[in-house]
Enzyme design. Structure first.
Site, mmCIF file in Angstrom:
data_model
loop_
_atom_site.group_PDB
_atom_site.id
_atom_site.type_symbol
_atom_site.label_atom_id
_atom_site.label_comp_id
_atom_site.label_asym_id
_atom_site.label_seq_id
_atom_site.Cartn_x
_atom_site.Cartn_y
_atom_site.Cartn_z
ATOM 1 N N LYS A 1 0.847 -0.992 0.009
ATOM 2 C CA LYS A 1 0.113 -0.175 0.060
ATOM 3 C C LYS A 1 0.890 1.215 0.135
ATOM 4 C CE LYS A 1 -4.131 -1.535 2.250
ATOM 5 N NZ LYS A 1 -5.252 -1.116 3.283
ATOM 6 N N ASP B 1 -7.807 3.084 4.625
ATOM 7 C CA ASP B 1 -8.350 1.872 4.701
ATOM 8 C C ASP B 1 -8.929 1.490 3.453
ATOM 9 O OD1 ASP B 1 -8.828 -0.530 6.420
ATOM 10 O OD2 ASP B 1 -10.907 -0.280 6.648
ATOM 11 N N PHE C 1 -1.628 -6.965 -5.131
ATOM 12 C CA PHE C 1 -1.647 -7.733 -3.973
ATOM 13 C C PHE C 1 -3.034 -8.009 -3.496
ATOM 14 C CE2 PHE C 1 -1.394 -3.225 -3.017
ATOM 15 C CZ PHE C 1 -2.294 -3.014 -1.904
#
Length: 201
Positions: free
Chosen positions: A14, A71, A155
């Site tokens: 990320k 998130d 991912f």
């Protein structure tokens, strides 16, 4: 914005995506790895927004820095929005990307392709050093879940998530194309002007 922004994630993949998206704007970026005393914020929220705000505000108060919390996850229509905020731990406490993908495929085993629609969600928040959320943004990328993983990039659920218009999964798309199409990219494009307008002290 002359002061550094801390990307409030321990997820290296990320972090890499966020770096790529922010790099063209000349912002000085730091990461939790730059702070040995960084904390692990518990994701106790019931929405992506709640978790994003927790990651930003709690880390910001602890580090006394400006922190961007993020998130994100996958919502599958046939599963009534699951795995949602549990995307990273869908297959249990010892979850891995492979186990999560296998669980998702098993739950969708009897679902036909036309009903395997889904969306990736990303919520971004920025907190000042006092823990006040100063801006936030949420955005989405719609697609569908294939029968088996395709591609080695990305991912999480990326090799299963097909962007229908491109006939490719996130696991097949180049970093450049994903940086245009993804939920994280779309959220960041709307989020950046809000960051740049902040009165940062």
């Amino acid at each position: 914005m002359s002061i550094p922004l801390v990307l409030g994630t321990h997820n290296l993949k990320k972090k890499k995506e966020m770096q790529i998206l922010l790099a063209p704007f000349g912002l000085k970026l730091l990461h939790l790895a730059d702070f040995p005393n960084a904390i692990d914020v518990q994701e106790t929220g019931t929405t992506f927004g709640e978790n994003s705000r927790l990651k930003a505000s709690e880390q910001a108060r602890h580090l006394r820095q400006w922190v961007v919390g993020e998130d994100s996850g996958l919502e599958v229509d046939a599963l009534m929005g699951r795995p949602g905020v549990f995307s990273a731990r869908f297959s249990g406490p010892e979850a891995t990307d492979e186990r999560n993908n296998l669980k998702l495929l098993e739950e969708l085993r009897e679902v036909p392709l036309e009903k395997r629609t889904a969306r990736y969600v990303c919520h971004l928040s920025i907190s000042d050093p006092d823990g006040n959320i100063r801006a936030e943004e949420e955005n989405y990328c719609r697609g569908r879940i294939l029968w088996e993983p395709v591609g080695n990039h990305g991912f999480g659920y990326d090799p299963l998530f097909e962007v229908i218009e491109y006939h490719q999964t996130f696991g097949q798309l180049s970093d450049l194309l994903k940086a245009c199409l993804s939920h994280r990219a779309r959220a960041m494009r709307a989020f950046l002007p809000k960051i740049l307008q902040l009165d940062v002290k």
